[in-house]
Scaffold this active site. Structure first.
Site, short mmCIF file in Angstrom:
data_model
loop_
_atom_site.label_atom_id
_atom_site.label_comp_id
_atom_site.label_asym_id
_atom_site.label_seq_id
_atom_site.Cartn_x
_atom_site.Cartn_y
_atom_site.Cartn_z
N GLU A 106 0.82 -1.21 0.00
CA GLU A 106 0.00 0.00 0.00
C GLU A 106 0.86 1.26 0.00
O GLU A 106 0.54 2.24 -0.67
CB GLU A 106 -0.96 -0.01 1.20
CG GLU A 106 -2.13 -0.98 1.05
CD GLU A 106 -1.75 -2.43 1.26
OE1 GLU A 106 -0.67 -2.70 1.83
OE2 GLU A 106 -2.53 -3.33 0.86
N HIS A 127 -11.31 -5.91 8.51
CA HIS A 127 -12.03 -5.79 7.23
C HIS A 127 -13.36 -5.08 7.42
O HIS A 127 -14.28 -5.28 6.65
CB HIS A 127 -12.27 -7.17 6.61
CG HIS A 127 -11.03 -7.87 6.16
ND1 HIS A 127 -10.17 -8.50 7.03
CD2 HIS A 127 -10.47 -8.04 4.93
CE1 HIS A 127 -9.16 -9.03 6.36
NE2 HIS A 127 -9.31 -8.75 5.09
#
Lengths: 324, 423
Positions: A60, A127
């Protein structure tokens, strides 16, 4: 025209902007051949090719950094976080590189970082998060958080055209649960403007994302009891439509803020402070809030249900506020 | 003595240019120390002393349209890119006329439109992926560019460095990373940062070529980096260059660097890049005393003018603090296309969305698929080559590390992830 889900609306926005402007490129993990973990970018590689739909290693920091670099070349990259939780791995690029670039040295970063957020799908602590306030608190970033397919498309198109880094939070619970017919003609939704989803006279409920749906459901129940709630969908959290909130509070004189983000440091605090400063005389009762708990997002269904604000929590708070 | 044979010949004018930038960096550094002692520097002062050749020789190997992002001790690179001493002076004195208008200090500034300089941030490593992205973006637009940034020995310990190098390698980006091994990361010796003798060895993990150079020999720095830059420009992917040098001061002015053995300073002082280059220029009869004096006088004059200019610039007005958080139309976003845009739009851009798997990844690497996914494009290798088509023949430099040989082999990772051609 057939109704379009939120995730389809997002794909339409990307497709239309890529068609309109060849400086728009996509970068992310598994977004090309696979079409993205939630299929938001499905079909775009086949149409626009390897150079415009870029699959990266799992990195990322790397891919957000590369997107920032591409933006200095005059491109308008859209970076996907497979789940928005993973933006934490690229946090420094967001808050220290992208956010400060224009302020420090006049280097605009026309970048969108988008990804699925939110709970209610039993995704567990990594998540399911709502990290909007990490970025609301980093001057230089803009933060959008749609609750409808129409807004998801229109806000994302505006974000891509914006000259600043925009974090686009897409609630995964809504991806395939909300759908509507979209206009066949081109449209955008401006950043920084809330939408009045339901007019009302008795109190204002300011909310966004999946909680907009819960709040509208609560408002229907409250209406049966004669309490008319005005539901504001904030849509953009930074810059916040403070005037839109003040205008509504001046009418209803009561404010309830509902968000799925955790309680402490959530945007309810910022909104309450703003209303205190600018519309204190208009208030007939305390500013209340309904939020998630100050805990990580738990996994097991009964735990997650306790964690998340429920419709009953909203009606309860609204009834309490209506008594003033 | 005549000039030695150089792979990338430098004219007398260029050789003197290199000296001018190095000497200007040194004199500017010393001017800043005087200002610091007069309390005119706001905040910390970071010295480039000892690393002038490393910054100037690397930046000088680029073309004017190439991009750099300097680190704190790469003032020489900023000067080569066309910034002036006044810019650095005003940055350190937080004046309104500085490139950031007082919003930031030191070498934290850039220029997207003209000089192609990206501002660094204080967090080390993040520039590696950012400059990879600048390279990818430029390549996408059809530019034959190279991007370059520097990082210290300590900075190579960061996760961002690794993610960036790996991304650059997997994207085959036209990017050169100069690792300035100046032996000290603040107070920590390189041996406690990295269990490697040569930081260039890190390149092997990314399957990219690397070089090691004497960072205090500006001609060697130029020759080596120029080769790396040419490789990147030809489409051979990123290159890592390790520059062996020494930070001759503390981390910043407040730091007396008492943790450095005096003998180590003495060793490197005897290898001072400016003194060495002065002797080299004399030995090879590039200049005489008169030319040397002329350059010194020019630098003195320019620094005097720039100091006056900088000191006459006021501190910024307080209200400036509130301005410029967002770009609200104050800048235009422009892309410089050097290829037809139709190439990246359907139908020309359209491809079959499937990977080409050329190796099943077994232990011996001998199990090859009999059939591969159909290709719609020219060759799998042709895609991100900086728009230059097939890479040119391999260089045969002895200084190159084993990483180079590794990159030449079509190893599975690269083959499998390589996009098909532009269609």
């Amino acid at each position: 025209m057939a109704p379009v889900t939120m995730v389809e609306a997002i794909r339409e926005a990307l497709d239309e902007e890529m068609q309109r402007d060849p400086t728009v490129v996509l970068i992310g993990e598994d977004i090309g051949v696979y079409g993205g973990a939630f299929k938001a970018t499905e079909g775009l590689l086949a149409k626009y090719g390897w150079e415009r739909v870029i699959d990266t290693p799992i990195s990322e920091t790397g891919l957000i950094g590369a997107a920032i670099g591409m933006s200095y070349q005059g491109l308008r990259p859209v970076a996907e976080m497979q789940f928005i939780d993973f933006i934490a791995c690229g946090f420094n690029q967001m808050v220290n590189f992208a956010a400060k670039s224009h302020y420090r040295w006049g280097g605009p970063v026309p970048l969108v970082v988008r990804g699925p957020c939110g709970g209610g799908v039993h995704g567990g602590p990594f998540h399911s998060q709502n990290p909007e306030m990490w970025f609301v608190h980093a001057p230089g970033l803009k933060v959008i958080y749609p609750s409808t397919a129409y807004d998801a498309k229109g806000l994302l198109k505006s974000a891509i055209r914006d000259n600043n880094p925009v974090v686009c939070l897409e609630h995964k619970f809504l991806y395939r649960r909300v759908k509507e017919e979209l206009p066949s003609e081109e449209y955008t939704v401006p950043l920084g403007k809330l939408a009045v989803r339901r007019p009302g006279r008795d109190l204002t409920i300011a909310t966004y994302g999946a909680m907009a749906l819960n709040s509208l459901e609560a408002a229907e129940e409250l209406a049966k009891e004669g309490i008319e709630a005005e539901v504001l969908d904030l849509r953009t959290l930074m810059p916040l439509d403070r005037q839109g909130i003040i205008d509504s509070v001046r009418k209803t004189n009561k404010l309830l803020v509902v968000h799925e983000d955790v309680r402490s440091g959530g945007i309810a605090g910022e909104i309450a402070a703003t209303v205190n400063e600018q519309a204190f005389e208009d208030l007939d009762g305390p500013i209340l809030r309904v939020t998630s708990l100050d805990t990580p997002v738990p996994f097991a269904p009964p735990l997650e249900e306790r964690f998340l604000p429920q419709v009953a929590d909203i009606t309860r708070a609204a009834r309490e506020l209506a008594r003033y | 003595m005549a000039l030695p044979e150089m792979k990338y010949p430098l004219s007398r004018e260029q050789l003197l240019d290199l000296y001018y930038y190095m000497k200007l960096t040194r004199e500017l550094d010393e001017q800043l120390v005087r200002l610091f002692r007069q309390n005119k520097v706001v905040g910390g002062l970071y010295s480039s002393i000892g690393q002038e050749a490393s910054a100037v020789g690397t930046a000088y190997s680029l073309e004017p349209d190439d991009w750099i992002a300097p680190m704190i001790r790469n003032v020489g690179g900023l000067l080569v890119k066309g910034f002036r001493p006044r810019d650095i002076l005003m940055q350190y004195m937080a004046r309104s006329g500085s490139p950031t208008g007082g919003k930031d200090g030191t070498s934290h500034f850039g220029d997207i439109k003209k000089r192609h300089v990206v501002s660094p941030i204080s967090m080390l490593g993040d520039l590696i992926p950012v400059m990879t992205g600048v390279a990818m973006g430029g390549r996408y637009l059809g530019q034959k560019l190279v991007t370059m940034t520097w990082i210290g020995d300590g900075g190579t310990s960061t996760g961002a460095f690794h993610e960036g190098m790996n991304l650059a390698a997997s994207q085959h980006a036209p990017f050169v990373c100069v690792v300035e091994n100046n032996q000290w990361a603040y107070s920590t010796p390189v041996s406690r940062q990295v269990p490697l003798k040569n930081l260039a060895d890190r390149a092997r993990a990314y399957g990219i070529p690397s070089f090691i150079m004497d960072g205090n020999d500006v001609v060697a720095v130029y020759q080596t980096t120029r080769q790396a830059v040419d490789m990147a420009r030809r489409g051979e992917g990123p290159v890592l260059v390790e520059s062996k040098t020494m930070r001759m001061k503390g981390h910043a002015q407040h730091d007396p660097a008492a943790y450095v053995p005096p003998e180590m300073f003495a060793y490197w002082k005897a290898r001072d890049p400016i003194h060495r280059y002065e002797a080299w220029l004399t030995e090879h009869e590039v200049w005489d005393k008169k030319t040397q004096a002329e350059i010194a006088a020019r630098i003195e004059r320019e620094l005097k003018e720039d100091l006056e200019f900088a000191e006459s610039s006021p501190l910024p007005k307080p209200e400036v603090a509130e301005q410029g958080v967002y770009c609200e139309g104050c800048h235009t976003i422009e892309a410089h296309w050097e290829r037809p845009q139709a190439e990246v739009q359907p139908p020309k851009s359209s491809v079959e969305a499937a990977w080409t798997v050329t190796d099943y990844g077994g232990l011996n690497g001998d199990a090859k698929p009999t059939a591969v996914a159909p290709t719609t494009a020219a060759t799998p290798e042709a895609a991100p080559t900086n728009g230059a088509g097939a890479p040119a023949a391999a260089e045969t430099a002895k200084s190159r590390s084993a990483g180079q040989r590794a990159a030449k082999a079509k190893h599975p990772a690269r083959a499998a992830s390589q996009p098909k051609g532009r269609g």
